[in-house]
Design an enzyme around this catalytic site. Structure first.
Site, PDB file in Angstrom:
ATOM      1  N   LYS A   1      97.665 -25.955  -0.731  1.00 31.24           N
ATOM      2  CA  LYS A   1      98.445 -24.758  -0.442  1.00 31.24           C
ATOM      3  C   LYS A   1      98.667 -23.931  -1.709  1.00 31.24           C
ATOM      4  CE  LYS A   1     100.385 -26.978   3.589  1.00 31.24           C
ATOM      5  NZ  LYS A   1     101.395 -27.915   4.095  1.00 31.24           N
TER       6      LYS A   1
ATOM      7  N   GLY B   1     103.969 -28.304  13.181  1.00 33.12           N
ATOM      8  CA  GLY B   1     104.333 -28.384  14.589  1.00 33.12           C
ATOM      9  C   GLY B   1     103.352 -27.596  15.429  1.00 33.12           C
TER      10      GLY B   1
ATOM     11  N   GLY C   1     103.077 -23.295   7.572  1.00 32.56           N
ATOM     12  CA  GLY C   1     103.162 -23.275   9.029  1.00 32.56           C
ATOM     13  C   GLY C   1     103.758 -21.976   9.542  1.00 32.56           C
TER      14      GLY C   1
ATOM     15  N   GLU D   1      97.340 -17.216   7.597  1.00 28.97           N
ATOM     16  CA  GLU D   1      98.791 -17.368   7.429  1.00 28.97           C
ATOM     17  C   GLU D   1      99.247 -18.812   7.633  1.00 28.97           C
ATOM     18  OE1 GLU D   1     101.630 -15.005   6.778  1.00 28.97           O
ATOM     19  OE2 GLU D   1     102.269 -17.066   6.427  1.00 28.97           O
TER      20      GLU D   1
ATOM     21  N   VAL E   1      99.442 -22.179   4.924  1.00 27.78           N
ATOM     22  CA  VAL E   1     100.539 -22.494   4.001  1.00 27.78           C
ATOM     23  C   VAL E   1     101.867 -22.292   4.718  1.00 27.78           C
ATOM     24  CG1 VAL E   1     101.657 -21.962   1.792  1.00 27.78           C
ATOM     25  CG2 VAL E   1      99.179 -21.670   2.037  1.00 27.78           C
TER      26      VAL E   1
END
Lengths: 329, 329
Positions: free
Chosen positions: B217, B309, B147, B142, B145
């Site tokens: 991605k 992040g 985040g 998951e 692509v």
């Protein structure tokens, strides 16, 4: 899987069409057939499976689901063998109505239930979930909030590891259409009339414009995503009928719009017209639905989708059907 | 569940923190522990479980994951008993690098794998999935692509009944930040410098600005959601370094912006700067990611989320971890 469809209006018919359209995909789970379909007046039932296309054609041509006259939904459900109830009869927000009876009966008998009927969910969420658990039945209701916009299953499954801190959203396309038209200078009454002419609003529009529909959805989110135990009467509700062109003009001067926002968190349960900055996800115009989901790890997640419509709501039922078949496999 | 973490940079550390933060939730699945963690230089391993907080503290203080010097990741994986590999080592888009070796080794030995490492997925998607299938292992990705923006699992699970017709999205926050700053009149070089100062862009920014990251991605979406069999080299790629202030000003005159859009469908596989009308979901400014998913029944579904992040990417890994534990239960 043997499916009984309770309610054969727009959504019931759309779902029958989806069963036909997606027959190839569904057949990978073994035979999937509609064994009963009914509305308040008539029904059709066949343990060998009804032809979904013929069902819809017949309803559109004659107004009847089948040639058998209804006594009660419970009688029909008691007379056929079925595995899943798809409950899409009209919402009754006062008592839960026939829909509540169909769901209770089915769960008690260990049948899985998929519903988009907000009345029973907004009035008896906790009880229905307990009933499902006790009888090893599955109760799913993705289409009850946001139509084709995935939100219930998104929060309960994809975001299961997150603590959802709050959800704020536009959950009623009719109100959003009216408010968007008012952005263009139309007074409320004229925007409402336009919504009625386009088929977005009912002739009695109070269910939408008084915020009742949005409040039902807020209750469903509170009970499912936030695991609260609230009822429809717990929601603080203000509708949009008192939003004036002056208020909208004043908002526009500050680069804002007014939108009917439903908000739910561990402590909040509210439906009210709010000022939203232009460009903010909740400032969306037209009939789309949107939700801003605040989470502890992933931060904000925003989703948009079609909140209503024959195929759109049926698609949410299909996603629940597939999830049930995956789990029962 | 015994977890081995390959790669202990930002994301690996974030994931260790998440294991600590979500210990109560995770413990409902039985004991969940980190039994090994390593980067290219050192490792720590303990069959009884490593303290996730101490691991992160130690790495931040000393630069080392543990006091044992690395020979190879395969040696470490071969020396501990583990159930799930979390592969978050640096992406190598040329060969797949160590990450590919760790994933192959684990799948061959029937271990489940969660990865956000785009190299192995963009280069060997089909082969890795077959390897997983043959060895009754689960491969999930998951976070590779978007985040924290749920898209892979949203399409493969929630929207399983839909035919996804196309996905167009903003999949690289660095490029989107640069283009958004250029909307405000900054030339490309200055916007890039600002992105580097803020830590959004690497000192060698080519992986982002040449569209390579977005292309990876797009390949992952093509192979997973569209079940195509494509490779990185199949993508038509144009980056953003030649986008001029003049082009942006010209777009603005027509109420448009320029965004780096990745598009994938049954026939399209493209990354390029495109004109997007202001107000369109893809016109989003800043570092958020977004995807517009066109489906046959539900119509358009749009999702926004943080594309990168420490905690955000770790949250995507957590969602895969929970999905695996649900399935293994």
């Amino acid at each position: 899987m043997r499916i009984a469809i309770a309610g054969f209006g727009t959504v019931g018919q759309g779902f029958a069409e989806v069963i036909h359209k997606k027959s190839e995909l569904l057949s990978s789970y073994g035979p999937v057939k509609i064994v009963a379909a009914f509305d308040s007046k008539s029904y059709a039932a066949d343990e060998n499976g009804l032809d979904p296309v013929a069902l819809v054609k017949n309803k559109l041509a004659t107004g009847a689901v089948g040639d058998k006259k209804m006594k009660s939904g419970i009688d029909v459900l008691g007379s056929v063998g079925y595995d899943i109830l798809v409950e899409v009869s009209p919402t009754d927000i006062e008592t839960g109505g026939d829909g509540l009876r169909h769901i209770e009966y089915s769960l008690k008998h260990g049948k899985d239930v998929i519903t988009v009927n907000k009345g029973p969910l907004a009035l008896r969420f906790r009880e229905l979930n307990k009933l499902a658990e006790r009888n090893n039945a599955i109760l799913r209701f993705e289409g009850s909030v946001g139509g084709a916009m995935p939100i219930i299953n998104l929060c309960s499954e994809n975001l299961k590891g997150e603590r959802v801190k709050s959800i704020r959203g536009i959950f009623n396309g009719t109100c959003n259409f009216i408010l968007s038209r008012m952005d263009n200078g139309l007074p409320f009454e004229q925007a409402l009339k336009e919504a009625q002419q386009l088929g977005y609003a009912e002739s009695d529009p109070s269910y939408d414009i008084d915020g009742i529909d949005t409040a039902c959805k807020v209750v469903i989110l509170a009970n499912s995503v936030f695991r609260r135990n609230v009822k429809f009467s717990d929601v603080s509700i203000t509708g949009i009928s008192s939003v004036s062109p002056e208020a909208i003009a004043l908002a526009a001067d500050q680069e804002m719009v007014i939108r009917l926002v439903g908000e739910v968190s561990d402590t909040v349960l509210e439906v009210s017209p709010r000022l939203v900055p232009k460009g903010h996800p909740l400032s969306i115009a037209g009939t789309m639905n949107t939700a801003q989901i605040m989470t502890d790890l992933a931060g904000p997640i925003v989703i948009f989708g079609k909140g209503a419509g024959r195929m759109e709501t049926a698609s949410a039922i299909l996603s629940d059907l597939i999830a049930i078949m995956d789990r029962r496999r």
